[in-house]
Design a protein around this motif. Structure first.
Motif, short mmCIF file in Angstrom:
data_model
loop_
_atom_site.label_atom_id
_atom_site.label_comp_id
_atom_site.label_asym_id
_atom_site.label_seq_id
_atom_site.Cartn_x
_atom_site.Cartn_y
_atom_site.Cartn_z
N GLN A 116 0.84 -1.19 0.00
CA GLN A 116 0.00 0.00 0.00
C GLN A 116 0.88 1.25 0.00
N ARG A 117 0.28 2.36 -0.34
CA ARG A 117 0.96 3.65 -0.27
C ARG A 117 0.58 4.28 1.07
N CYS A 118 1.56 4.76 1.80
CA CYS A 118 1.31 5.28 3.14
C CYS A 118 2.13 6.55 3.36
N GLU A 119 1.45 7.62 3.75
CA GLU A 119 2.13 8.89 4.02
C GLU A 119 2.97 8.83 5.28
N GLY A 120 2.65 7.91 6.19
CA GLY A 120 3.38 7.80 7.45
C GLY A 120 4.56 6.84 7.40
N PHE A 121 4.87 6.28 6.22
CA PHE A 121 5.93 5.28 6.11
C PHE A 121 7.29 5.89 6.39
N THR A 122 8.08 5.20 7.19
CA THR A 122 9.48 5.59 7.46
C THR A 122 10.33 4.35 7.30
#
Length: 189
Positions: A182-188
């Motif tokens: 998935q695409r996630c803005e919170g990914f680090t």
């Protein structure tokens, strides 16, 4: 009058020769016309450029290895060793074939280790790591939660450290979601 007689009547006795002018005093171009010229914005590398000589030397060594292989009846690996070629372990790997190259194998192993540390069994971890290798080759920008530093496991539940940036109402995540691309803005990473 038959067609052959007409043809003989209409044909001229002299045939033009490509190297002789057709009219006196006329000098024309003899030869094939040039093809379209390719314009390049960069200057071509000179013949004594280091990159050019390395490529030429490499080609000469590979040709020497091919001759040794053919004339000596040796295997390609033995011929390359005699010719002085240090074999590239990735020469028969991705992107030339579907086999994983050294960097992909290292990444695969690190992912399997990470996923088993997060609680997946080895079979699931390898399957997921393999699908991520395919994702990397296709330049897909999706991620799985298991790759994220914000993911925590507490009491058998998965918790996201950035639920609001990721678009979740709460920090608790379903177990199936952590393995999903998935695409996630919170990914680090």
């Amino acid at each position: 009058m038959r067609w052959l007689e007409r043809l003989k009547k209409t044909s001229t006795g002299t045939k033009p020769h490509p190297t002789k002018p057709t009219e006196p005093g006329f000098v024309g171009f003899v030869g094939t016309p040039l093809g379209p010229m390719q314009e390049s914005s960069s200057d071509p590398a000179p013949a004594n450029d280091e990159r050019h000589t390395i490529t030429a030397d490499r080609e000469a060594i590979e040709e020497r290895a091919a001759i040794i292989e053919f004339d000596g009846g040796l295997s390609r690996i033995e011929a390359e060793a005699l010719a002085g070629i240090t074999p590239d372990p990735d020469r028969h790997c991705w992107p030339h074939t579907t086999a994983m190259n050294t960097a992909e194998i290292d990444t695969f192993s690190a992912r399997v280790h990470l996923f088993t540390r997060h609680g997946l069994d080895t079979t699931e971890a390898e399957k997921l790591a393999d699908s991520l290798a395919t994702r990397d080759r296709q330049a897909d920008d999706r991620r799985v939660c298991l790759e994220c530093r914000n993911l925590r496991r507490s009491g058998g539940l998965w918790r996201c450290g950035q639920p609001h940036r990721a678009g979740w109402a709460g920090a608790d995540l379903p177990g199936d979601l952590v393995n999903l691309l998935q695409r996630c803005e919170g990914f680090t990473s």
